[in-house]
Design a protein around this motif. Structure first.
Motif, PDB file in Angstrom:
ATOM      1  N   LEU A  75      10.943   4.320  19.238  1.00 33.37           N
ATOM      2  CA  LEU A  75       9.685   6.027  18.421  1.00 33.37           C
ATOM      3  C   LEU A  75       8.803   6.659  19.230  1.00 33.37           C
ATOM      4  O   LEU A  75       8.338   5.673  20.101  1.00 33.37           O
ATOM      5  N   THR A  76       7.764   7.163  18.878  1.00 34.55           N
ATOM      6  CA  THR A  76       7.370   8.229  19.202  1.00 34.55           C
ATOM      7  C   THR A  76       5.689   7.241  18.340  1.00 34.55           C
ATOM      8  O   THR A  76       6.187   7.326  17.134  1.00 34.55           O
ATOM      9  N   VAL A  77       5.111   7.430  19.502  1.00 29.85           N
ATOM     10  CA  VAL A  77       3.763   6.826  19.398  1.00 29.85           C
ATOM     11  C   VAL A  77       2.592   7.765  19.254  1.00 29.85           C
ATOM     12  O   VAL A  77       2.167   7.151  18.469  1.00 29.85           O
ATOM     13  N   GLU A  78       2.811   8.263  19.853  1.00 34.06           N
ATOM     14  CA  GLU A  78       1.273   9.890  19.662  1.00 34.06           C
ATOM     15  C   GLU A  78       2.672  10.834  20.253  1.00 34.06           C
ATOM     16  O   GLU A  78       3.563  10.912  21.026  1.00 34.06           O
ATOM     17  N   PHE A  79       2.354  11.648  20.121  1.00 37.98           N
ATOM     18  CA  PHE A  79       2.702  13.477  20.214  1.00 37.98           C
ATOM     19  C   PHE A  79       1.612  14.513  19.771  1.00 37.98           C
ATOM     20  O   PHE A  79       1.242  14.946  18.808  1.00 37.98           O
ATOM     21  N   LYS A  80       1.090  15.882  21.499  1.00 39.98           N
ATOM     22  CA  LYS A  80       0.584  16.992  21.132  1.00 39.98           C
ATOM     23  C   LYS A  80       1.443  18.059  20.584  1.00 39.98           C
ATOM     24  O   LYS A  80       2.551  18.382  21.564  1.00 39.98           O
ATOM     25  N   VAL A  81       1.180  18.754  20.326  1.00 36.67           N
ATOM     26  CA  VAL A  81       1.945  20.220  20.309  1.00 36.67           C
ATOM     27  C   VAL A  81       0.837  21.868  20.568  1.00 36.67           C
ATOM     28  O   VAL A  81      -0.202  21.647  19.568  1.00 36.67           O
TER      29      VAL A  81
END
Length: 132
Positions: A75-81
């Protein structure tokens, strides 16, 4: 093992990915590429693709790349765009690649492109993917 076929199987099992019409284009090494055809309902009021659509496509590319390093249950824990320019055109692509992988976490980076008609970089992303 055919990693592209496995990625396609996982993508088909995700209702939201299917709703978007996102598809796996390429799986190679520790990179995964997704694409989708832009539909009219993806636009926001200024006539460009909504950032949520771009983010969802990037999230798939990042998470699937992390899954190549950590296994399929991630799973994605965190992401920034970072959005670089408005997305136009009939098709979007997102590429995700592993930067570093440990036993349970992977740091991944991604790029999103709009094909209008030449590919243009529209967004960059970085995230952390976790094994569950």
């Amino acid at each position: 093992m055919d990693l592209k076929a496995l990625a396609e199987q996982v993508a088909r099992a995700q209702p939201f990915t299917q709703h978007l019409g996102a598809e796996v284009v390429r799986v190679e090494g520790e990179e995964v590429e997704f694409a989708l055809k832009v539909r009219p309902e993806f636009y926001q009021h200024l006539g460009v693709v909504h950032g949520g659509v771009i983010s969802a496509l990037l999230d798939n590319a990042l998470t699937f790349a992390g899954g190549l390093a950590l296994g399929p249950n991630v799973l994605t824990v965190e992401f920034k765009v970072n959005f670089l320019r408005p997305a136009k055109g009939e098709r979007l692509r997102a590429l995700g690649r592993v930067v570093h992988a440990g036993r349970r976490l992977a740091v991944v980076q991604g790029e999103a492109y709009s094909e209008e008609p030449e590919p243009r970089l529209i967004a960059l992303a970085q995230g952390t993917i976790s094994q569950v």
